[in-house]
Design an enzyme around this catalytic site. Structure first.
Site, PDB file in Angstrom:
ATOM      1  N   LYS A   1       1.737   2.986 -11.233  1.00 13.28           N
ATOM      2  CA  LYS A   1       0.463   2.329 -10.913  1.00 13.28           C
ATOM      3  C   LYS A   1       0.043   1.372 -12.039  1.00 13.28           C
ATOM      4  O   LYS A   1      -0.538   0.326 -11.787  1.00 13.28           O
ATOM      5  CB  LYS A   1      -0.610   3.381 -10.627  1.00 13.28           C
TER       6      LYS A   1
ATOM      7  N   ALA B   1       2.720   5.816 -14.307  1.00 13.66           N
ATOM      8  CA  ALA B   1       3.548   4.711 -14.806  1.00 13.66           C
ATOM      9  C   ALA B   1       3.713   3.633 -13.745  1.00 13.66           C
ATOM     10  O   ALA B   1       3.606   2.428 -14.036  1.00 13.66           O
ATOM     11  CB  ALA B   1       4.919   5.240 -15.229  1.00 13.66           C
TER      12      ALA B   1
ATOM     13  N   ASN C   1       0.797  -1.231   0.000  1.00 16.33           N
ATOM     14  CA  ASN C   1       0.000   0.000   0.000  1.00 16.33           C
ATOM     15  C   ASN C   1       0.830   1.282   0.000  1.00 16.33           C
ATOM     16  O   ASN C   1       0.396   2.293  -0.566  1.00 16.33           O
ATOM     17  CB  ASN C   1      -0.913  -0.027   1.234  1.00 16.33           C
TER      18      ASN C   1
ATOM     19  N   SER D   1      -4.096   2.225  -8.676  1.00 13.31           N
ATOM     20  CA  SER D   1      -4.886   3.456  -8.752  1.00 13.31           C
ATOM     21  C   SER D   1      -5.648   3.469 -10.076  1.00 13.31           C
ATOM     22  O   SER D   1      -5.221   2.837 -11.052  1.00 13.31           O
ATOM     23  CB  SER D   1      -3.929   4.657  -8.719  1.00 13.31           C
TER      24      SER D   1
ATOM     25  N   TYR E   1       3.818   8.769 -11.452  1.00  7.38           N
ATOM     26  CA  TYR E   1       2.825   8.072 -10.622  1.00  7.38           C
ATOM     27  C   TYR E   1       1.994   7.130 -11.491  1.00  7.38           C
ATOM     28  O   TYR E   1       1.843   5.947 -11.167  1.00  7.38           O
ATOM     29  CB  TYR E   1       1.928   9.112  -9.940  1.00  7.38           C
TER      30      TYR E   1
HETATM   31  N1  LIG Z   1      -5.807   8.628  -1.708  1.00 12.41           N
HETATM   32  C1  LIG Z   1      -6.142   8.371  -2.953  1.00 12.41           C
HETATM   33  O1  LIG Z   1      -6.982   9.064  -3.567  1.00 12.41           O
HETATM   34  C2  LIG Z   1      -5.539   7.215  -3.683  1.00 12.41           C
HETATM   35  C3  LIG Z   1      -6.080   6.868  -4.925  1.00 12.41           C
HETATM   36  C4  LIG Z   1      -5.540   5.810  -5.630  1.00 12.41           C
HETATM   37  C5  LIG Z   1      -4.490   5.093  -5.090  1.00 12.41           C
HETATM   38  N2  LIG Z   1      -3.979   5.444  -3.881  1.00 12.41           N
HETATM   39  C6  LIG Z   1      -2.853   4.666  -3.374  1.00 12.41           C
HETATM   40  O2  LIG Z   1      -3.176   4.152  -2.111  1.00 12.41           O
HETATM   41  C7  LIG Z   1      -1.991   4.042  -1.318  1.00 12.41           C
HETATM   42  C8  LIG Z   1      -2.197   4.747  -0.002  1.00 12.41           C
HETATM   43  O3  LIG Z   1      -2.506   6.105  -0.282  1.00 12.41           O
HETATM   44  P1  LIG Z   1      -3.016   7.119   0.841  1.00 12.41           P
HETATM   45  O4  LIG Z   1      -3.870   8.093   0.149  1.00 12.41           O
HETATM   46  O5  LIG Z   1      -3.518   6.390   2.024  1.00 12.41           O
HETATM   47  O6  LIG Z   1      -1.621   7.853   1.166  1.00 12.41           O
HETATM   48  P2  LIG Z   1      -1.133   8.674   2.445  1.00 12.41           P
HETATM   49  O7  LIG Z   1      -2.276   9.080   3.298  1.00 12.41           O
HETATM   50  O8  LIG Z   1      -0.229   9.715   1.891  1.00 12.41           O
HETATM   51  O9  LIG Z   1      -0.268   7.589   3.241  1.00 12.41           O
HETATM   52  C9  LIG Z   1       0.857   7.048   2.636  1.00 12.41           C
HETATM   53  C10 LIG Z   1       1.444   5.965   3.517  1.00 12.41           C
HETATM   54  O10 LIG Z   1       2.596   5.423   2.840  1.00 12.41           O
HETATM   55  C11 LIG Z   1       3.729   5.516   3.691  1.00 12.41           C
HETATM   56  N3  LIG Z   1       4.944   5.725   2.919  1.00 12.41           N
HETATM   57  C12 LIG Z   1       5.205   6.681   1.990  1.00 12.41           C
HETATM   58  N4  LIG Z   1       6.450   6.546   1.524  1.00 12.41           N
HETATM   59  C13 LIG Z   1       6.991   5.472   2.155  1.00 12.41           C
HETATM   60  C14 LIG Z   1       8.247   4.841   2.117  1.00 12.41           C
HETATM   61  N5  LIG Z   1       9.242   5.276   1.334  1.00 12.41           N
HETATM   62  N6  LIG Z   1       8.457   3.765   2.912  1.00 12.41           N
HETATM   63  C15 LIG Z   1       7.476   3.325   3.731  1.00 12.41           C
HETATM   64  N7  LIG Z   1       6.275   3.888   3.815  1.00 12.41           N
HETATM   65  C16 LIG Z   1       6.037   4.955   3.049  1.00 12.41           C
HETATM   66  C17 LIG Z   1       3.419   6.689   4.624  1.00 12.41           C
HETATM   67  O11 LIG Z   1       4.171   6.575   5.807  1.00 12.41           O
HETATM   68  P3  LIG Z   1       5.002   7.856   6.388  1.00 12.41           P
HETATM   69  O12 LIG Z   1       3.979   8.866   6.741  1.00 12.41           O
HETATM   70  O13 LIG Z   1       5.739   7.317   7.553  1.00 12.41           O
HETATM   71  O14 LIG Z   1       5.872   8.285   5.256  1.00 12.41           O
HETATM   72  C18 LIG Z   1       1.931   6.490   4.861  1.00 12.41           C
HETATM   73  O15 LIG Z   1       1.713   5.526   5.842  1.00 12.41           O
HETATM   74  C19 LIG Z   1      -0.867   4.632  -2.160  1.00 12.41           C
HETATM   75  O16 LIG Z   1      -0.177   3.609  -2.819  1.00 12.41           O
HETATM   76  C20 LIG Z   1      -1.598   5.492  -3.159  1.00 12.41           C
HETATM   77  O17 LIG Z   1      -0.876   5.683  -4.352  1.00 12.41           O
HETATM   78  C21 LIG Z   1      -4.462   6.486  -3.168  1.00 12.41           C
END
Ligand SMILES: NC(=O)c1ccc[n+]([C@@H]2O[C@H](COP(=O)([O-])OP(=O)(O)OC[C@H]3O[C@@H](n4cnc5c(N)ncnc54)[C@H](OP(=O)(O)O)[C@@H]3O)[C@@H](O)[C@H]2O)c1
Length: 246
Positions: free
Chosen positions: A155, A153, A84, A136, A151
């Site tokens: 996903k 690419a 994730n 995504s 991003y």
């Molecule tokens: N939100 C959306 O609309 C959406 C839509 C489609 C897909 N997604 C995907 O869903 C996933 C979660 O998204 P989210 O919206 O929940 O994101 P978020 O709120 O920004 O949380 C991201 C999480 O990833 C961790 N993280 C980031 N870089 C990291 C690294 N280098 N090593 C370890 N952990 C890391 C962060 O931990 P730290 O805070 O400790 O860095 C945090 O726990 C992502 O893959 C995102 O691309 C999200």
């Protein structure tokens, strides 16, 4: 409970979709480890919930290796990996993106998933476990003005890797599935829904009339992780209020 006796690792489980997923898996009987970079946030979560929190940056192979080892030492097994953790870049057109910005997104969102999955596979082979990749909508189709090519690419890559891994590890009965969320209300999307006007626009982009909640993605993860999905592998599920169907 459907996940009783199972052990799960949710990368990026300290916030947003990852944290909601950790909660849902815990509520359904799994033992859950979460990782992230922010140690203080992880320590706090470990105090207030039953998660096993480990600081591990998925850009660092040793930290990833150490995290998986700690989980197996503590719980004796690994059954579920939720890939994730992810980052979203600054919005820029391709010709404006510096190479280090490009590489940073690939390092986390693509190579990071490789690093974690590589360490997890030997343990998942023993349990005939399950991998759920969080891709995504941006990996399913191109959006006018989205301007986050690195991003998109990564996903899209995760979607094809889901299918590759599903076939590679079907011999071990490891199931590999993928979820493609639309816009979900988390820290990642906060900059895009700052004003009511932004939020109204974002809501209207989704045929069901609103952006998603982290729990709505978490419930799809639960389904793939559970025995209800025992005959499902290589599946790509949009959880997006119809957004990618337009
Ligand atoms: N939100 C959306 O609309 C959406 C839509 C489609 C897909 N997604 C995907 O869903 C996933 C979660 O998204 P989210 O919206 O929940 O994101 P978020 O709120 O920004 O949380 C991201 C999480 O990833 C961790 N993280 C980031 N870089 C990291 C690294 N280098 N090593 C370890 N952990 C890391 C962060 O931990 P730290 O805070 O400790 O860095 C945090 O726990 C992502 O893959 C995102 O691309 C999200």
């Amino acid at each position: 409970m459907s996940l009783s006796g199972k052990v799960a690792l949710v990368t990026g489980g300290s916030r947003g979709i990852g944290f909601a997923t950790a909660k849902v898996l815990l509520e359904n009987g799994a033992k859950v480890a979460i990782t992230g970079k922010d140690q203080k946030r992880l320590e706090k979560l470990a105090e207030i919930s039953n998660v096993f929190a480990i600081t591990a940056d998925i850009r660092n192979s040793n930290e990833v290796k150490n995290a998986v080892q700690k989980i197996v030492e503590k719980f004796g097994r690994l059954d579920i990996l939720v890939n994730n953790a992810g980052v979203f870049p600054r919005i820029k057109q391709l010709h404006e993106i510096e190479e280090d910005e490009w590489n940073e997104v690939l390092d986390v969102n693509l190579t990071g998933q490789y690093r974690v999955t590589k360490e997890a596979i030997p343990h998942l082979q023993k349990t005939s476990g399950s991998i759920i990749n969080i891709s995504s909508d941006a990996g399913l189709k191109a959006y006018q003005g989205f301007n986050a090519d690195a991003y998109s690419a990564t996903k899209a890559a995760l979607i094809i890797l889901t299918k590759c891994w599903a076939l590679e590890y079907s011999k071990n009965k490891i199931r590999v599935n993928c979820i493609c969320p639309g816009v979900v209300d988390t820290d990642m999307t906060k900059p895009f829904v700052k004003t009511q006007k932004d939020r109204d626009f974002m809501n209207a982009e989704h045929p069901l009339g609103r952006i998603g909640k982290p729990e709505e993605v978490a419930k799809a993860v639960l389904y793939f992780a559970s025995d209800d999905a025992l005959w499902i592998t290589g599946a790509i599920l949009a959880v997006d209020g119809g957004e990618s169907t337009k």
